[in-house]
Design a protein around this motif. Structure first.
Motif, mmCIF file in Angstrom:
data_model
loop_
_atom_site.group_PDB
_atom_site.id
_atom_site.type_symbol
_atom_site.label_atom_id
_atom_site.label_comp_id
_atom_site.label_asym_id
_atom_site.label_seq_id
_atom_site.Cartn_x
_atom_site.Cartn_y
_atom_site.Cartn_z
ATOM 1 N N THR A 37 67.863 52.240 49.149
ATOM 2 C CA THR A 37 68.673 51.077 49.497
ATOM 3 C C THR A 37 69.997 51.206 48.762
ATOM 4 O O THR A 37 70.026 51.553 47.576
ATOM 5 C CB THR A 37 67.966 49.734 49.182
ATOM 6 O OG1 THR A 37 68.738 48.668 49.741
ATOM 7 C CG2 THR A 37 67.765 49.506 47.712
ATOM 8 N N THR A 39 73.554 49.413 47.696
ATOM 9 C CA THR A 39 74.216 48.132 47.475
ATOM 10 C C THR A 39 75.698 48.386 47.214
ATOM 11 O O THR A 39 76.039 49.295 46.457
ATOM 12 C CB THR A 39 73.604 47.431 46.246
ATOM 13 O OG1 THR A 39 72.203 47.274 46.467
ATOM 14 C CG2 THR A 39 74.224 46.076 46.023
ATOM 15 N N THR A 69 67.722 44.340 45.544
ATOM 16 C CA THR A 69 67.051 45.639 45.454
ATOM 17 C C THR A 69 65.570 45.454 45.140
ATOM 18 O O THR A 69 64.711 46.099 45.743
ATOM 19 C CB THR A 69 67.730 46.531 44.390
ATOM 20 O OG1 THR A 69 69.088 46.759 44.794
ATOM 21 C CG2 THR A 69 67.017 47.865 44.238
ATOM 22 N N GLY A 89 67.271 52.836 44.422
ATOM 23 C CA GLY A 89 68.348 51.890 44.683
ATOM 24 C C GLY A 89 69.635 52.447 44.105
ATOM 25 O O GLY A 89 69.652 52.889 42.962
#
Length: 145
Positions: A37, A39, A69, A89
């Motif tokens: 993921t 960000t 996250t 993350g």
């Protein structure tokens, strides 16, 4: 035969659909599965005459992105309870670049991604991380809708 698969997840239903497809492929091929993921970095908005506008402070942003996250990691754990995987993350202003870098780092031979299917003006304004990965990646990309 696939050896390593990367699947980026952004918390949307479609990204979890892609995660399901990636998990099935990884299980079938006995491949390593990496869930990522990405960000965005702390946003800085430049206003008129060069003034910096901070919608929230850096600490609030950090707390919110950490929560996001962790929430995605929890959802992934629930969905992949019977599948071995690695979760990562990352923070990046260019998620597509973070996806490609992670795929190279983990020596992935496939990236499985969702596409929201935006077209026309909304695709132009919102951009498409999937399109950017397809355009910039030398690694094959399987797009799920």
């Amino acid at each position: 035969m696939l050896k390593s698969i990367l699947v980026p997840v952004d918390g949307s239903k479609l990204s979890f659909k892609a995660l399901d497809m990636a998990a099935k492929l990884a299980t079938f091929h006995g491949a390593k599965l990496t869930v990522l993921t990405a960000t965005p970095d702390f946003p800085m908005i430049v206003g008129g005459e060069g003034y910096m506008i901070k919608p929230i402070n850096a600490k609030q942003w950090g707390t919110a992105t950490k929560r996001r996250t962790e929430s995605i990691a929890e959802q992934v754990a629930i969905q992949l309870k019977t599948v071995a995987y690695t979760f990562q993350g990352v923070t990046s202003d260019r998620p597509y670049d973070a996806i490609i870098r992670a795929a190279k780092k983990h020596k992935c031979d496939l990236i499985v991604m969702a596409s929201h299917g935006r077209r026309g003006l909304s695709a132009l304004l919102l951009g498409s991380e999937t399109t950017k990965v397809l355009t910039h990646s030398a690694i094959p990309v399987l797009v799920c809708r």
